[in-house]
Design a protein around this motif. Structure first.
Motif, short mmCIF file in Angstrom:
data_model
loop_
_atom_site.label_atom_id
_atom_site.label_comp_id
_atom_site.label_asym_id
_atom_site.label_seq_id
_atom_site.Cartn_x
_atom_site.Cartn_y
_atom_site.Cartn_z
N GLU A 153 -11.84 3.01 2.08
CA GLU A 153 -12.52 2.32 0.97
C GLU A 153 -12.80 3.28 -0.19
OE1 GLU A 153 -13.91 2.41 4.13
OE2 GLU A 153 -13.13 0.49 4.82
N LEU A 204 -8.44 4.29 -8.03
CA LEU A 204 -8.72 3.49 -9.22
C LEU A 204 -9.27 4.36 -10.34
CD1 LEU A 204 -10.33 0.29 -7.65
CD2 LEU A 204 -8.14 0.45 -8.85
N LEU A 209 -1.63 -1.14 -6.25
CA LEU A 209 -2.91 -0.96 -5.59
C LEU A 209 -3.66 -2.29 -5.55
CD1 LEU A 209 -4.55 1.34 -4.30
CD2 LEU A 209 -5.63 1.69 -6.52
N PHE A 210 -3.63 -3.03 -6.65
CA PHE A 210 -4.28 -4.35 -6.68
C PHE A 210 -3.54 -5.34 -5.78
CE2 PHE A 210 -6.11 -2.96 -10.87
CZ PHE A 210 -7.43 -3.00 -10.45
N VAL A 265 -9.59 4.30 -2.07
CA VAL A 265 -9.16 3.31 -3.07
C VAL A 265 -9.97 3.47 -4.36
CG1 VAL A 265 -9.10 0.83 -3.63
CG2 VAL A 265 -8.24 1.64 -1.43
N GLN A 266 -11.27 3.70 -4.21
CA GLN A 266 -12.10 3.92 -5.40
C GLN A 266 -11.66 5.15 -6.17
OE1 GLN A 266 -16.06 4.06 -3.78
NE2 GLN A 266 -16.24 1.83 -3.68
N ALA A 286 0.83 -1.20 0.00
CA ALA A 286 0.00 0.00 0.00
C ALA A 286 0.87 1.26 0.00
CB ALA A 286 -0.94 0.00 1.20
N ALA A 335 -2.01 -4.64 -3.09
CA ALA A 335 -2.26 -4.26 -1.70
C ALA A 335 -3.64 -4.66 -1.22
CB ALA A 335 -2.07 -2.74 -1.53
N SER A 336 -4.56 -4.91 -2.16
CA SER A 336 -5.94 -5.25 -1.74
C SER A 336 -6.08 -6.72 -1.42
CB SER A 336 -6.95 -4.95 -2.82
OG SER A 336 -6.64 -3.93 -3.65
#
Length: 121
Positions: A74, A81, A117-118, A77-78, A2, A120-121
């Motif tokens: 949350e 993206l 980012l992906f 993150v959106q 992250a 880290a999720s």
């Protein structure tokens, strides 16, 4: 992961702030003409178009900074993206219509940020 993603988002935002400065304020100056390899005449005739383009780069940078500072993880993150995908789409379009190198310069940090980012999720 992250932390690396956030550093890459910040790098992408800084790059777009740099594009804003180049396109809005330095386009007709020697520095801007050198970066974009333009004559003074070409720079002057495209000045308004470049400033418009610079403004859009500023909006991308603002969105990326917003994504880094939003207090709800949350939603942050959106935001990341959304704005990173916008940058990648712009880079792909620029690579296809202007110069392939744009994909690396503009899109590279954003693609790397998306990857981390992906991860880290």
């Amino acid at each position: 992961m992250a932390l690396i993603a956030n550093l890459l988002v910040a790098l992408t935002a800084l790059a777009h702030l740099g594009f804003l400065v180049l396109e809005m304020f330095l386009w007709t100056k020697p520095q801007g003409r050198k970066v974009f390899r333009m004559t003074p005449e070409k720079a002057e005739t495209t000045r308004v178009l470049a400033a418009n383009q610079g403004l859009y780069n500023g909006f991308l940078a603002a969105g990326l900074v917003w994504s880094l500072t939003h207090p709800q993880p949350e939603f942050a993150v959106q935001l990341k993206l959304f704005f990173l995908v916008c940058v990648v789409i712009a880079a792909i379009y620029g690579a296809l219509t202007v110069k392939p190198r744009i994909l690396l310069v503009q899109g590279g940090p954003a693609i790397a940020a998306l990857l981390f980012l992906f991860l880290a999720s």
